[in-house]
Design a protein around this motif. Structure first.
Motif, mmCIF file in Angstrom:
data_model
loop_
_atom_site.group_PDB
_atom_site.id
_atom_site.type_symbol
_atom_site.label_atom_id
_atom_site.label_comp_id
_atom_site.label_asym_id
_atom_site.label_seq_id
_atom_site.Cartn_x
_atom_site.Cartn_y
_atom_site.Cartn_z
ATOM 1 N N VAL A 1 2.295 9.298 0.008
ATOM 2 C CA VAL A 1 1.166 9.004 -0.884
ATOM 3 C C VAL A 1 0.240 8.012 -0.191
ATOM 4 N N GLN A 2 -0.819 8.530 0.353
ATOM 5 C CA GLN A 2 -1.751 7.689 1.108
ATOM 6 C C GLN A 2 -2.746 6.958 0.202
ATOM 7 N N LYS A 3 -3.065 7.593 -0.911
ATOM 8 C CA LYS A 3 -4.073 6.994 -1.815
ATOM 9 C C LYS A 3 -3.766 7.421 -3.251
ATOM 10 N N THR A 4 -3.760 6.444 -4.155
ATOM 11 C CA THR A 4 -3.559 6.731 -5.572
ATOM 12 C C THR A 4 -4.498 5.862 -6.392
ATOM 13 N N ASP A 5 -4.673 6.215 -7.665
ATOM 14 C CA ASP A 5 -5.611 5.480 -8.516
ATOM 15 C C ASP A 5 -4.927 4.601 -9.551
ATOM 16 N N LEU A 6 -3.722 4.987 -9.974
ATOM 17 C CA LEU A 6 -2.984 4.190 -10.944
ATOM 18 C C LEU A 6 -1.496 4.308 -10.644
ATOM 19 N N ILE A 7 -0.825 3.155 -10.613
ATOM 20 C CA ILE A 7 0.614 3.096 -10.328
ATOM 21 C C ILE A 7 1.341 2.615 -11.578
ATOM 22 N N ILE A 8 2.382 3.320 -11.958
ATOM 23 C CA ILE A 8 3.234 2.911 -13.072
ATOM 24 C C ILE A 8 4.574 2.435 -12.504
ATOM 25 N N GLN B 1 -1.727 -0.248 -1.836
ATOM 26 C CA GLN B 1 -2.540 0.593 -2.719
ATOM 27 C C GLN B 1 -3.478 -0.231 -3.598
ATOM 28 N N TYR B 2 -3.027 -1.396 -4.033
ATOM 29 C CA TYR B 2 -3.895 -2.254 -4.840
ATOM 30 C C TYR B 2 -5.107 -2.698 -4.024
ATOM 31 N N LYS B 3 -4.864 -3.013 -2.771
ATOM 32 C CA LYS B 3 -5.977 -3.415 -1.888
ATOM 33 C C LYS B 3 -6.974 -2.281 -1.698
ATOM 34 N N LYS B 4 -6.479 -1.038 -1.841
ATOM 35 C CA LYS B 4 -7.360 0.132 -1.721
ATOM 36 C C LYS B 4 -8.067 0.475 -3.030
ATOM 37 N N GLY B 5 -7.764 -0.267 -4.094
ATOM 38 C CA GLY B 5 -8.455 -0.054 -5.359
ATOM 39 C C GLY B 5 -7.627 0.518 -6.491
ATOM 40 N N GLY C 1 -5.140 0.744 -9.695
ATOM 41 C CA GLY C 1 -4.657 -0.078 -10.790
ATOM 42 C C GLY C 1 -3.140 -0.071 -10.753
ATOM 43 N N VAL C 2 -2.513 -1.155 -11.228
ATOM 44 C CA VAL C 2 -1.052 -1.248 -11.206
ATOM 45 C C VAL C 2 -0.572 -1.711 -12.583
ATOM 46 N N ALA C 3 0.353 -0.946 -13.170
ATOM 47 C CA ALA C 3 0.879 -1.285 -14.490
ATOM 48 C C ALA C 3 2.399 -1.391 -14.431
ATOM 49 N N SER C 4 2.932 -2.516 -14.892
ATOM 50 C CA SER C 4 4.388 -2.681 -14.934
ATOM 51 C C SER C 4 4.868 -2.634 -16.377
ATOM 52 N N LEU D 1 1.789 -8.625 -26.025
ATOM 53 C CA LEU D 1 2.369 -7.300 -25.857
ATOM 54 C C LEU D 1 1.863 -6.670 -24.566
ATOM 55 N N ILE D 2 0.570 -6.898 -24.266
ATOM 56 C CA ILE D 2 -0.055 -6.313 -23.078
ATOM 57 C C ILE D 2 -0.960 -7.343 -22.431
ATOM 58 N N THR D 3 -0.948 -7.419 -21.102
ATOM 59 C CA THR D 3 -1.940 -8.216 -20.379
ATOM 60 C C THR D 3 -2.747 -7.283 -19.484
ATOM 61 N N ASP D 4 -3.999 -7.616 -19.272
ATOM 62 C CA ASP D 4 -4.927 -6.788 -18.499
ATOM 63 C C ASP D 4 -5.804 -7.739 -17.700
ATOM 64 N N GLU D 5 -5.578 -7.803 -16.390
ATOM 65 C CA GLU D 5 -6.321 -8.756 -15.563
ATOM 66 C C GLU D 5 -6.519 -8.206 -14.160
ATOM 67 N N GLN D 6 -7.761 -7.988 -13.813
ATOM 68 C CA GLN D 6 -8.144 -7.546 -12.462
ATOM 69 C C GLN D 6 -7.412 -6.270 -12.027
ATOM 70 N N GLY D 7 -7.348 -5.317 -12.939
ATOM 71 C CA GLY D 7 -6.724 -4.040 -12.599
ATOM 72 C C GLY D 7 -5.208 -4.072 -12.565
ATOM 73 N N ILE D 8 -4.622 -5.140 -13.121
ATOM 74 C CA ILE D 8 -3.162 -5.267 -13.189
ATOM 75 C C ILE D 8 -2.763 -5.380 -14.657
ATOM 76 N N TYR D 9 -1.831 -4.535 -15.062
ATOM 77 C CA TYR D 9 -1.411 -4.472 -16.462
ATOM 78 C C TYR D 9 0.093 -4.737 -16.556
ATOM 79 N N THR D 10 0.484 -5.521 -17.552
ATOM 80 C CA THR D 10 1.919 -5.730 -17.806
ATOM 81 C C THR D 10 2.148 -5.599 -19.305
ATOM 82 N N ASN D 11 3.411 -5.434 -19.692
ATOM 83 C CA ASN D 11 3.693 -5.389 -21.126
ATOM 84 C C ASN D 11 5.049 -6.016 -21.430
#
Length: 331
Positions: A73-80, A105-109, A111-114, A157-167
């Motif tokens: 996976v060289q490039k992705t848009d959203l990581i779970i 991947q985050y450096k390439k743009g 989003g990352v959600a945990s 319940l959810i945080t959303d900051e600079q393209g990074i999401y947690t719950n």
């Protein structure tokens, strides 16, 4: 079409890891199908990516075969990132590749959600340093020790900051998935998915689910004794001055040591102990709100309500109605 990558860890996995992976795949697939039925193009190409051909879960009872190796996976848009074991200690060798790939991947743009304790894996990248993060309330103490630079917001319940999401914890990852569907598709699709999967779409907090036990694995024996004193005498009038004198520590030094050890001020700790006792009474007895209030050491109804709402996210009456269906609601 965007790329969605659902990670399949191969180390430090727990029972909820599998639930997160399957849940994410199911909900995003349904969101894509909903778009297709409306004549729109699918938003995501969904792919499970891992570090081995087969990952075992639940003591080998179940396995998942990732569709692709993470290196492909060289490039992705959203990581779970799914939940992993709650006794996470450090990034094991099998997860190192995932950690480095997430950072790249985050450096390439991307989003990352945990989800839930997947925040451990995300925090291992350093991307959560000085950022907000939610996690299961039962993992708070361990997480703070491992990642002190992260701004933990366990009540969220959810945080959303600079393209990074947690719950938060448990199956609240479903709320994060609905949140992401709204963000990447639209509100209508999020509402549709929330109805299909019967998920409360606008839930904002996990505060009412938290069980306060107090952080005692800190090594400060004097503060530990102070905590135990508070827990045994919380219904009495206790002042910080009284506590500092009792344990022969100056007031400022006592405050400093207490906060360092527990993450709370002495007053906050006392409030949490009182409210935890009140919660249990509201859950299991037919006592009125006033009776419970007096038993835990409050004499002012307004003050009790304000502190209770601050800690649980709801009023005492709302809490009783939610968690004690058999009790007569008297006031």
């Amino acid at each position: 079409m965007k790329q969605l990558t659902i990670l399949v860890p191969d180390a430090q996995t727990g029972p909820n890891t599998l639930s997160c992976i399957v849940g994410a795949y199911h909900i995003f697939t349904e969101a894509n199908n909903h778009y297709t039925r409306q004549g729109k193009k699918q938003v995501f190409r969904i792919e499970l990516a891992g570090v081995s051909e087969r990952s075992a879960f639940v003591n080998g009872l179940l396995t998942i075969m990732p569709q692709v190796h993470i290196r492909a996976v060289q490039k992705t848009d959203l990581i779970i990132i799914p939940a992993i074991t709650s006794n996470f200690k450090k990034t094991e060798a099998a997860n190192t590749l995932l950690v480095n790939w997430i950072l790249e991947q985050y450096k390439k743009g991307a989003g990352v959600a945990s989800m839930c304790t997947g925040a451990y894996l995300l925090a291992s990248t350093g991307l959560l340093d000085k950022k907000s993060c939610s996690i299961h309330w039962n993992a708070i103490d361990n997480f703070k020790k491992l990642f002190p630079k992260v701004h933990l917001k366990a009540e969220k319940l959810i945080t959303d900051e600079q393209g990074i999401y947690t719950n938060g914890g448990g199956y609240s990852f479903l709320n994060l998935l609905i949140y992401l569907v709204e963000k990447y598709y639209d509100r209508q699709t999020a509402i549709y998915c929330s109805k299909i999967f019967q998920i409360d779409i606008d839930r904002q907090t996990q505060s009412d689910f938290m069980i306060f036990t107090g952080q005692k694995a800190h090594g400060d024996e004097v503060i530990k004794k102070a905590q135990e004193y508070i827990e045994k005498n919380f219904y009495e009038k206790i002042s910080v001055e009284q506590l500092s004198r009792k344990f022969t520590i100056g007031r400022r030094n006592f405050d400093r040591r207490f906060i360092k050890a527990t993450g709370n001020t002495p007053i906050e700790y006392l409030q949490r102990v009182k409210i935890e006792s009140a919660k249990k009474a509201l859950e299991t007895t037919r006592k009125t709100i006033n009776e419970v209030m007096y038993e835990v050491g409050y004499a002012d109804v307004k003050a009790f309500r304000e502190v209770f709402r601050k800690i649980t996210g709801m009023s005492p009456l709302e809490y009783k109605n939610k968690y004690n269906k058999e009790a007569a609601v008297l006031y």
